[in-house]
Enzyme design. Structure first.
Site, PDB file in Angstrom:
ATOM      1  N   GLY A   5      24.644 -82.763  64.802  1.00 21.99           N
ATOM      2  CA  GLY A   5      26.015 -82.474  64.362  1.00 21.99           C
ATOM      3  C   GLY A   5      26.024 -81.727  63.032  1.00 21.99           C
ATOM      4  O   GLY A   5      26.751 -80.737  62.856  1.00 21.99           O
ATOM      5  N   GLY A  60      27.040 -86.143  70.093  1.00 19.13           N
ATOM      6  CA  GLY A  60      25.590 -86.278  70.039  1.00 19.13           C
ATOM      7  C   GLY A  60      25.167 -86.906  68.733  1.00 19.13           C
ATOM      8  O   GLY A  60      25.951 -87.602  68.073  1.00 19.13           O
ATOM      9  N   SER A  61      23.938 -86.614  68.336  1.00 20.49           N
ATOM     10  CA  SER A  61      23.385 -87.292  67.161  1.00 20.49           C
ATOM     11  C   SER A  61      23.925 -86.683  65.865  1.00 20.49           C
ATOM     12  O   SER A  61      24.354 -85.522  65.829  1.00 20.49           O
ATOM     13  CB  SER A  61      21.864 -87.179  67.188  1.00 20.49           C
ATOM     14  OG  SER A  61      21.500 -85.818  67.092  1.00 20.49           O
ATOM     15  N   THR A  62      23.850 -87.470  64.811  1.00 15.87           N
ATOM     16  CA  THR A  62      24.347 -87.016  63.509  1.00 15.87           C
ATOM     17  C   THR A  62      23.524 -85.832  63.004  1.00 15.87           C
ATOM     18  O   THR A  62      24.080 -84.871  62.461  1.00 15.87           O
ATOM     19  CB  THR A  62      24.312 -88.207  62.528  1.00 15.87           C
ATOM     20  OG1 THR A  62      25.219 -89.193  63.034  1.00 15.87           O
ATOM     21  CG2 THR A  62      24.742 -87.804  61.138  1.00 15.87           C
ATOM     22  N   GLU A 122      31.573 -85.881  67.296  1.00 14.82           N
ATOM     23  CA  GLU A 122      31.509 -87.306  67.682  1.00 14.82           C
ATOM     24  C   GLU A 122      30.036 -87.682  67.596  1.00 14.82           C
ATOM     25  O   GLU A 122      29.243 -87.258  68.437  1.00 14.82           O
ATOM     26  CB  GLU A 122      31.989 -87.497  69.126  1.00 14.82           C
ATOM     27  CG  GLU A 122      33.458 -87.223  69.363  1.00 14.82           C
ATOM     28  CD  GLU A 122      34.332 -88.329  68.845  1.00 14.82           C
ATOM     29  OE1 GLU A 122      33.810 -89.394  68.455  1.00 14.82           O
ATOM     30  OE2 GLU A 122      35.546 -88.128  68.788  1.00 14.82           O
ATOM     31  N   GLU A 147      20.178 -95.972  63.794  1.00 14.02           N
ATOM     32  CA  GLU A 147      20.661 -96.057  65.173  1.00 14.02           C
ATOM     33  C   GLU A 147      19.470 -95.935  66.120  1.00 14.02           C
ATOM     34  O   GLU A 147      18.844 -94.881  66.208  1.00 14.02           O
ATOM     35  CB  GLU A 147      21.653 -94.928  65.467  1.00 14.02           C
ATOM     36  CG  GLU A 147      22.237 -95.039  66.869  1.00 14.02           C
ATOM     37  CD  GLU A 147      23.034 -93.809  67.291  1.00 14.02           C
ATOM     38  OE1 GLU A 147      22.610 -92.688  66.988  1.00 14.02           O
ATOM     39  OE2 GLU A 147      24.077 -93.988  67.944  1.00 14.02           O
ATOM     40  N   CYS A 207      26.941 -94.919  71.853  1.00 13.52           N
ATOM     41  CA  CYS A 207      27.221 -94.691  70.429  1.00 13.52           C
ATOM     42  C   CYS A 207      27.907 -95.909  69.827  1.00 13.52           C
ATOM     43  O   CYS A 207      27.778 -96.176  68.642  1.00 13.52           O
ATOM     44  CB  CYS A 207      28.100 -93.459  70.282  1.00 13.52           C
ATOM     45  SG  CYS A 207      29.531 -93.476  71.360  1.00 13.52           S
ATOM     46  N   LYS A 257      27.530 -76.835  77.321  1.00 10.13           N
ATOM     47  CA  LYS A 257      26.077 -77.022  77.424  1.00 10.13           C
ATOM     48  C   LYS A 257      25.807 -78.519  77.492  1.00 10.13           C
ATOM     49  O   LYS A 257      25.930 -79.247  76.509  1.00 10.13           O
ATOM     50  CB  LYS A 257      25.331 -76.440  76.226  1.00 10.13           C
ATOM     51  CG  LYS A 257      23.823 -76.377  76.528  1.00 10.13           C
ATOM     52  CD  LYS A 257      22.925 -76.524  75.326  1.00 10.13           C
ATOM     53  CE  LYS A 257      22.372 -77.871  75.042  1.00 10.13           C
ATOM     54  NZ  LYS A 257      21.533 -78.508  76.048  1.00 10.13           N
TER      55      LYS A 257
HETATM   56  P1  NAP Z   1      21.372 -84.976  70.569  1.00 14.51           P
HETATM   57  O1  NAP Z   1      19.910 -84.914  70.501  1.00 14.51           O
HETATM   58  O2  NAP Z   1      22.148 -84.730  69.321  1.00 14.51           O
HETATM   59  O3  NAP Z   1      21.814 -83.933  71.704  1.00 14.51           O
HETATM   60  C1  NAP Z   1      23.160 -83.732  72.021  1.00 14.51           C
HETATM   61  C2  NAP Z   1      23.336 -82.327  72.543  1.00 14.51           C
HETATM   62  O4  NAP Z   1      23.033 -81.399  71.505  1.00 14.51           O
HETATM   63  C3  NAP Z   1      22.399 -81.996  73.698  1.00 14.51           C
HETATM   64  O5  NAP Z   1      23.056 -81.146  74.607  1.00 14.51           O
HETATM   65  C4  NAP Z   1      21.281 -81.261  72.994  1.00 14.51           C
HETATM   66  O6  NAP Z   1      20.528 -80.408  73.834  1.00 14.51           O
HETATM   67  C5  NAP Z   1      22.064 -80.465  71.972  1.00 14.51           C
HETATM   68  N1  NAP Z   1      21.258 -79.990  70.842  1.00 14.51           N
HETATM   69  C6  NAP Z   1      20.110 -80.518  70.352  1.00 14.51           C
HETATM   70  N2  NAP Z   1      19.661 -79.769  69.310  1.00 14.51           N
HETATM   71  C7  NAP Z   1      20.543 -78.749  69.163  1.00 14.51           C
HETATM   72  C8  NAP Z   1      20.633 -77.654  68.272  1.00 14.51           C
HETATM   73  N3  NAP Z   1      19.726 -77.434  67.312  1.00 14.51           N
HETATM   74  N4  NAP Z   1      21.674 -76.803  68.398  1.00 14.51           N
HETATM   75  C9  NAP Z   1      22.619 -77.003  69.345  1.00 14.51           C
HETATM   76  N5  NAP Z   1      22.581 -78.036  70.234  1.00 14.51           N
HETATM   77  C10 NAP Z   1      21.564 -78.896  70.134  1.00 14.51           C
HETATM   78  O7  NAP Z   1      21.895 -86.354  71.124  1.00 14.51           O
HETATM   79  P2  NAP Z   1      21.409 -87.138  72.422  1.00 14.51           P
HETATM   80  O8  NAP Z   1      20.050 -87.668  72.138  1.00 14.51           O
HETATM   81  O9  NAP Z   1      21.625 -86.311  73.621  1.00 14.51           O
HETATM   82  O10 NAP Z   1      22.486 -88.328  72.471  1.00 14.51           O
HETATM   83  C11 NAP Z   1      22.395 -89.454  71.680  1.00 14.51           C
HETATM   84  C12 NAP Z   1      23.255 -89.348  70.431  1.00 14.51           C
HETATM   85  O11 NAP Z   1      24.600 -89.065  70.792  1.00 14.51           O
HETATM   86  C13 NAP Z   1      23.302 -90.674  69.686  1.00 14.51           C
HETATM   87  O12 NAP Z   1      23.204 -90.434  68.304  1.00 14.51           O
HETATM   88  C14 NAP Z   1      24.676 -91.212  70.024  1.00 14.51           C
HETATM   89  O13 NAP Z   1      25.209 -92.115  69.105  1.00 14.51           O
HETATM   90  C15 NAP Z   1      25.472 -89.958  70.086  1.00 14.51           C
HETATM   91  N6  NAP Z   1      26.705 -90.192  70.846  1.00 14.51           N
HETATM   92  C16 NAP Z   1      27.897 -90.216  70.176  1.00 14.51           C
HETATM   93  C17 NAP Z   1      29.072 -90.499  70.869  1.00 14.51           C
HETATM   94  C18 NAP Z   1      30.406 -90.539  70.168  1.00 14.51           C
HETATM   95  O14 NAP Z   1      31.421 -90.420  70.845  1.00 14.51           O
HETATM   96  N7  NAP Z   1      30.468 -90.697  68.870  1.00 14.51           N
HETATM   97  C19 NAP Z   1      29.029 -90.747  72.237  1.00 14.51           C
HETATM   98  C20 NAP Z   1      27.785 -90.725  72.879  1.00 14.51           C
HETATM   99  C21 NAP Z   1      26.632 -90.432  72.176  1.00 14.51           C
HETATM  100  P3  NAP Z   1      19.144 -80.959  74.481  1.00 14.51           P
HETATM  101  O15 NAP Z   1      19.499 -82.052  75.373  1.00 14.51           O
HETATM  102  O16 NAP Z   1      18.619 -79.772  75.161  1.00 14.51           O
HETATM  103  O17 NAP Z   1      18.295 -81.405  73.318  1.00 14.51           O
END
Ligand code: NAP
Length: 496
Positions: A249, A244-246, A267, A400, A302, A191
């Site tokens: 996660g 994705g976000s903490t 991650e 962040e 990230c 997804k």
């Molecule tokens: P996000 O809001 O956590 O979304 C990531 C994914 O999770 C998206 O596909 C999102 O879908 C999905 N999601 C959201 N709510 C969910 C739920 N309740 N249940 C299941 N899935 C759900 O993160 P983002 O805003 O896309 O990305 C930014 C974050 O990613 C930052 O915190 C960044 O640091 C982190 N990141 C970490 C790394 C690493 O390797 N450590 C690398 C890159 C980014 P939708 O898009 O439909 O909301």
């Protein structure tokens, strides 16, 4: 990159049609109830296409099809070499469609097309090929513990792997999951983020063209709380890998606990410290890299170097250099090959970043570059921002922001630098600039982070794991280690 003018990319944009369906069972699929959501480009606010909003029944369909493909053995029981050859053909096809893939990434999340082509797709294609080449070079174990029995320790695929990925590197971060899971013999349901499904959908289509059997790789589109939640909660998903976000996660751990207790690999976010000592081999290089580390991908990384820790003696020189670097960036249309920094990925995200700048302006920190207002042009553009005099405990140093917003902090000695650097819930990237070998070794050892760069930033390779600790997550992606989460060991005893 052969397309060197904005007009070339606009022509390609006019020539291609954008995906409109999910990818299930080797073909484009609509949601069962026909629901769709518009996809809006951060470049200009234009509606690019409409994509299915998958409900629980659509996710179930994708998972059932992935499970059927796994159980049939059409992928899980063919030779590793055959799996590897398919991945290599997939990499070749992505290479052949590299312009189109770069365009899709630029349109969906605003990454400058030059960076999408040169950086994101280079890593994506290279990593798929790397895992393809690794396929038949992996060994199992046979420990020599007993004379009258033979023990085999084999690594086996887990079944259906679910992957949920963010929008900042839509292809690269999906590729941190897909080829490792596939080469191990699993089937995958991915997804992507709602903001950036186009490139991954096209990549899945190309995987089918490369010979990946139907059902082995599925892409479901829709919102996190509906589509993502259904996927993470499915009892037929054997393991879940997430970037994705903490906050999300942590939520996934609940879904796992409430369903089949599947392993969840995370991650997550970061607030990476970038520490510059006065004995850096080149202060000028450290300055340029610091500017790059907060502006690359519009700071939506990230590992962004969002906390710049500067020794008091070189503070003014570094701040002046970094602000000059950032003020000189060419901000513009991501389809223009000369653009260095594009927009933020969505209007909501841009508003969040500006709100954080506004909050920072109400603290004792000084905003020496940037503003809490958007740039006056269509699309979700902001100027890079730099705050000096940031208190290590302030939100500016802890939260962040995920945009081009740098917090500058000062220190006087090594202990203080390490204390400030480790004063974070996160533990992903970190960097140290010094020409003193002992200092480099001591500081690296004491930094509480999954990645440490000495006199460089963001160095990486397919063969080396990438990942964090603390609230930045666990279980690195890439490399041979990246396979561990997608396999499970089996011990077989044979009396001899
Ligand atoms: P996000 O809001 O956590 O979304 C990531 C994914 O999770 C998206 O596909 C999102 O879908 C999905 N999601 C959201 N709510 C969910 C739920 N309740 N249940 C299941 N899935 C759900 O993160 P983002 O805003 O896309 O990305 C930014 C974050 O990613 C930052 O915190 C960044 O640091 C982190 N990141 C970490 C790394 C690493 O390797 N450590 C690398 C890159 C980014 P939708 O898009 O439909 O909301």
């Amino acid at each position: 990159m052969k397309l060197t003018r904005l007009d070339d990319w606009l022509k390609l944009r006019a020539d291609i049609s954008l995906p409109t369906g999910m990818w299930i069972d080797g073909r484009s699929a609509a949601a069962e109830d026909g629901a769709t959501t518009p996809l809006i480009s951060p470049r200009d606010g234009e509606i690019l296409t409409h994509l299915p909003a998958a409900g629980a029944q659509d996710v179930a369909r994708a998972v059932r099809s992935a499970k059927a493909a796994f159980d049939s053995g059409v992928w899980s029981r063919i030779s590793p070499r055959e799996r590897g050859e398919t991945l290599i053909r997939w990499a070749d096809l992505l290479e052949a469609h590299r312009d189109e893939m770069a365009l899709l990434i630029a349109l969906e999340m605003g990454k400058p097309v030059t960076i999408a082509w040169n950086v994101e797709l280079k890593t994506t294609i290279g990593l798929i090929r790397w895992y393809g080449e690794l396929a038949d070079k992996l060994m199992d174990e046979s420990p020599r513990g007993k004379n009258d029995a033979l023990a085999l320790v084999t690594r086996e695929p887990m079944g259906v792997v679910a992957a949920i990925t963010p929008w900042n590197f839509p292809m690269t971060l999906s590729t941190f999951k897909m080829p490792a899971a596939l080469v191990a013999g699993n089937t995958v349901v991915l997804k992507p983020a709602s903001q950036s499904p186009l490139s991954v959908l096209r990549a899945a289509e190309l995987a089918s063209e490369a010979g990946l059997p139907d059902g082995v790789l599925q892409v479901v589109t829709g919102s996190g709380p509906v589509t993502g939640a259904a996927l993470a909660s499915d009892n037929d998903v054997a393991t879940l890998t997430f970037t994705g976000s903490t906050d999300v996660g942590k939520q996934l751990l609940h879904y796992s606990a409430d369903s089949n207790a599947k392993p969840v690999w995370l991650e997550l976010g970061g607030k990476s410290p970038n520490i510059i000592f006065p004995d850096a081999p080149s202060i000028e290089e450290a300055i340029d890299v610091a500017g790059w580390a907060i502006s690359f991908n519009s700071g939506q990384m990230c590992t962004a170097g969002s906390r710049l820790l500067v020794h008091r003696d070189i503070h003014d020189q570094v701040v002046e250099g970094v602000t000059n670097y950032l003020a000189g960036l060419r901000i513009g249309d991501p389809l223009d090959p000369d653009t260095e920094m594009g927009p933020l990925a969505s209007q909501r995200h841009r508003n969040d970043v500006l709100a954080e700048i506004s909050k920072g302006m109400q603290t004792r920190a000084q905003l020496v570059l940037g503003s809490d207002q958007p740039l006056d042009r269509p699309g979700w553009f902001v100027e890079p921002a730099v705050f000096t005099g940031v208190d290590p405990d302030d939100r500016l140093a802890q939260h962040e922001i995920f945009g081009p917003v740098m917090s500058v902090l000062t220190f006087e000695n090594d202990d203080e630098a390490i204390r400030i650097a480790n004063n974070s819930d996160y533990g992903l990237g970190s960097a140290v600039w010094t020409s003193n070998l002992s200092r480099a070794a001591q500081v690296s050892r004491r930094l509480d982070a999954g990645l440490v760069w000495v006199n460089c930033f963001e160095e990486g390779d397919y063969s080396v794991p990438f990942g964090g600790r603390k609230l930045s997550g666990h279980g690195g992606d890439k490399s041979v280690h990246g396979l561990e989460k997608f396999t499970t060991t089996k011990t077989t005893w044979m009396a001899v």
